[in-house]
Write a protein that holds these residues in place. Structure first.
Motif, PDB file in Angstrom:
ATOM      1  N   LEU A   3       0.853  -1.176   0.000  1.00  0.00           N
ATOM      2  CA  LEU A   3       0.000   0.000   0.000  1.00  0.00           C
ATOM      3  C   LEU A   3       0.891   1.228   0.000  1.00  0.00           C
ATOM      4  N   ASN A   4       0.718   2.071  -1.012  1.00  0.00           N
ATOM      5  CA  ASN A   4       1.432   3.340  -1.058  1.00  0.00           C
ATOM      6  C   ASN A   4       0.480   4.428  -0.601  1.00  0.00           C
ATOM      7  N   ILE A   5       0.980   5.298   0.249  1.00  0.00           N
ATOM      8  CA  ILE A   5       0.172   6.370   0.811  1.00  0.00           C
ATOM      9  C   ILE A   5       0.844   7.693   0.499  1.00  0.00           C
ATOM     10  N   ASP A   6       0.075   8.590  -0.116  1.00  0.00           N
ATOM     11  CA  ASP A   6       0.581   9.916  -0.436  1.00  0.00           C
ATOM     12  C   ASP A   6      -0.366  10.932   0.187  1.00  0.00           C
ATOM     13  N   VAL A   7       0.171  11.845   0.980  1.00  0.00           N
ATOM     14  CA  VAL A   7      -0.654  12.857   1.619  1.00  0.00           C
ATOM     15  C   VAL A   7      -0.221  14.230   1.135  1.00  0.00           C
ATOM     16  N   LYS A   8      -1.198  14.995   0.683  1.00  0.00           N
ATOM     17  CA  LYS A   8      -0.955  16.380   0.272  1.00  0.00           C
ATOM     18  C   LYS A   8      -1.853  17.269   1.116  1.00  0.00           C
ATOM     19  N   GLN A   9      -1.350  18.437   1.469  1.00  0.00           N
ATOM     20  CA  GLN A   9      -2.141  19.393   2.227  1.00  0.00           C
ATOM     21  C   GLN A   9      -2.172  20.710   1.449  1.00  0.00           C
ATOM     22  N   PRO A  10      -3.108  20.807   0.466  1.00  0.00           N
ATOM     23  CA  PRO A  10      -3.162  22.010  -0.357  1.00  0.00           C
ATOM     24  C   PRO A  10      -3.566  23.265   0.417  1.00  0.00           C
ATOM     25  N   GLU A  11      -4.249  23.070   1.550  1.00  0.00           N
ATOM     26  CA  GLU A  11      -4.638  24.195   2.393  1.00  0.00           C
ATOM     27  C   GLU A  11      -4.480  23.765   3.846  1.00  0.00           C
ATOM     28  N   GLU A  12      -4.373  24.751   4.718  1.00  0.00           N
ATOM     29  CA  GLU A  12      -4.320  24.431   6.140  1.00  0.00           C
ATOM     30  C   GLU A  12      -5.612  23.734   6.535  1.00  0.00           C
ATOM     31  N   ARG A  13      -5.504  22.684   7.308  1.00  0.00           N
ATOM     32  CA  ARG A  13      -6.637  21.872   7.782  1.00  0.00           C
ATOM     33  C   ARG A  13      -7.364  21.120   6.669  1.00  0.00           C
ATOM     34  N   TYR A  14      -6.771  21.009   5.500  1.00  0.00           N
ATOM     35  CA  TYR A  14      -7.362  20.217   4.416  1.00  0.00           C
ATOM     36  C   TYR A  14      -6.295  19.272   3.881  1.00  0.00           C
ATOM     37  N   SER A  15      -6.570  17.969   3.992  1.00  0.00           N
ATOM     38  CA  SER A  15      -5.605  16.959   3.544  1.00  0.00           C
ATOM     39  C   SER A  15      -6.252  16.037   2.544  1.00  0.00           C
ATOM     40  N   VAL A  16      -5.479  15.652   1.543  1.00  0.00           N
ATOM     41  CA  VAL A  16      -5.922  14.651   0.577  1.00  0.00           C
ATOM     42  C   VAL A  16      -4.941  13.488   0.663  1.00  0.00           C
ATOM     43  N   MET A  17      -5.470  12.326   1.050  1.00  0.00           N
ATOM     44  CA  MET A  17      -4.661  11.119   1.140  1.00  0.00           C
ATOM     45  C   MET A  17      -5.025  10.240  -0.056  1.00  0.00           C
ATOM     46  N   THR A  18      -4.024   9.883  -0.839  1.00  0.00           N
ATOM     47  CA  THR A  18      -4.241   9.003  -1.987  1.00  0.00           C
ATOM     48  C   THR A  18      -3.628   7.647  -1.673  1.00  0.00           C
ATOM     49  N   LEU A  19      -4.446   6.613  -1.806  1.00  0.00           N
ATOM     50  CA  LEU A  19      -3.995   5.249  -1.527  1.00  0.00           C
ATOM     51  C   LEU A  19      -3.859   4.475  -2.827  1.00  0.00           C
ATOM     52  N   VAL A  20      -2.793   3.701  -2.935  1.00  0.00           N
ATOM     53  CA  VAL A  20      -2.563   2.854  -4.100  1.00  0.00           C
ATOM     54  C   VAL A  20      -2.163   1.474  -3.609  1.00  0.00           C
ATOM     55  N   GLY A  21      -2.969   0.474  -3.952  1.00  0.00           N
ATOM     56  CA  GLY A  21      -2.651  -0.894  -3.546  1.00  0.00           C
ATOM     57  C   GLY A  21      -3.817  -1.556  -2.851  1.00  0.00           C
ATOM     58  N   GLU A  22      -3.497  -2.347  -1.825  1.00  0.00           N
ATOM     59  CA  GLU A  22      -4.514  -3.103  -1.101  1.00  0.00           C
ATOM     60  C   GLU A  22      -4.511  -2.707   0.367  1.00  0.00           C
ATOM     61  N   VAL A  23      -5.711  -2.629   0.937  1.00  0.00           N
ATOM     62  CA  VAL A  23      -5.852  -2.341   2.361  1.00  0.00           C
ATOM     63  C   VAL A  23      -6.295  -3.635   3.028  1.00  0.00           C
ATOM     64  N   ASP A  24      -5.383  -4.238   3.769  1.00  0.00           N
ATOM     65  CA  ASP A  24      -5.670  -5.519   4.413  1.00  0.00           C
ATOM     66  C   ASP A  24      -4.951  -5.572   5.754  1.00  0.00           C
ATOM     67  N   ALA A  25      -4.967  -6.732   6.388  1.00  0.00           N
ATOM     68  CA  ALA A  25      -4.361  -6.875   7.714  1.00  0.00           C
ATOM     69  C   ALA A  25      -2.871  -6.506   7.705  1.00  0.00           C
ATOM     70  N   PHE A  26      -2.208  -6.719   6.580  1.00  0.00           N
ATOM     71  CA  PHE A  26      -0.779  -6.427   6.477  1.00  0.00           C
ATOM     72  C   PHE A  26      -0.517  -4.925   6.350  1.00  0.00           C
ATOM     73  N   THR A  27      -1.333  -4.223   5.556  1.00  0.00           N
ATOM     74  CA  THR A  27      -1.079  -2.808   5.273  1.00  0.00           C
ATOM     75  C   THR A  27      -1.853  -1.850   6.182  1.00  0.00           C
ATOM     76  N   ALA A  28      -2.864  -2.349   6.890  1.00  0.00           N
ATOM     77  CA  ALA A  28      -3.721  -1.483   7.709  1.00  0.00           C
ATOM     78  C   ALA A  28      -2.973  -0.708   8.793  1.00  0.00           C
ATOM     79  N   PRO A  29      -2.008  -1.306   9.503  1.00  0.00           N
ATOM     80  CA  PRO A  29      -1.305  -0.521  10.534  1.00  0.00           C
ATOM     81  C   PRO A  29      -0.632   0.735   9.970  1.00  0.00           C
ATOM     82  N   LYS A  30      -0.049   0.626   8.791  1.00  0.00           N
ATOM     83  CA  LYS A  30       0.586   1.783   8.151  1.00  0.00           C
ATOM     84  C   LYS A  30      -0.461   2.853   7.831  1.00  0.00           C
ATOM     85  N   LEU A  31      -1.616   2.418   7.321  1.00  0.00           N
ATOM     86  CA  LEU A  31      -2.688   3.358   7.007  1.00  0.00           C
ATOM     87  C   LEU A  31      -3.167   4.060   8.275  1.00  0.00           C
ATOM     88  N   LYS A  32      -3.382   3.302   9.331  1.00  0.00           N
ATOM     89  CA  LYS A  32      -3.859   3.875  10.590  1.00  0.00           C
ATOM     90  C   LYS A  32      -2.870   4.900  11.122  1.00  0.00           C
TER      91      LYS A  32
END
Length: 111
Positions: A3-32
């Motif tokens: 799971l690749n996670i990319d976070v952009k904050q185009p404005e203060e208090r506004y975040s866009v998280m883009t996920l690429v891959g699979e969200v499962d028991a293996f990748t969930a801790p990183k996402l959390k």
């Protein structure tokens, strides 16, 4: 799969998280680890783009439930966008479409 996670904050208090891959028991801790802190800012808006997530299990659903609880606690907003049909069905079956803000323009297909 990873799971690749990319976070952009185009404005203060506004975040866009883009996920690429699979969200499962293996990748969930990183996402959390990356998602929950974004929801812990007063009145933050966190948008999670799931266009490139073609698989999610119940562990992934649990992360989004935790993020929603955290967002409500801090007065933040959590929004999920661009879900592929198979991922959206998981949210629909479990009733989470009723409590989580999901952009209903679902992406078709996905492999």
């Amino acid at each position: 799969m990873n799971l690749n996670i990319d976070v952009k904050q185009p404005e203060e208090r506004y975040s866009v998280m883009t996920l690429v891959g699979e969200v499962d028991a293996f990748t969930a801790p990183k996402l959390k680890e990356e998602l929950l802190p974004l929801t812990q800012a007063e009145e933050a808006v966190v948008e999670v783009d799931l266009a490139a997530v073609n698989y999610m299990d119940s562990t992934g659903l649990g992360i989004f439930i935790s993020a929603l609880k955290s967002a409500k606690e801090y007065g933040a907003t959590l929004k999920l966008t661009h879900m592929q049909e198979r991922v959206y069905r998981l949210f629909k079956i479990t009733g989470l479409t009723e409590i989580i803000d999901i952009d209903t323009s679902v992406k078709e297909g996905g492999s």
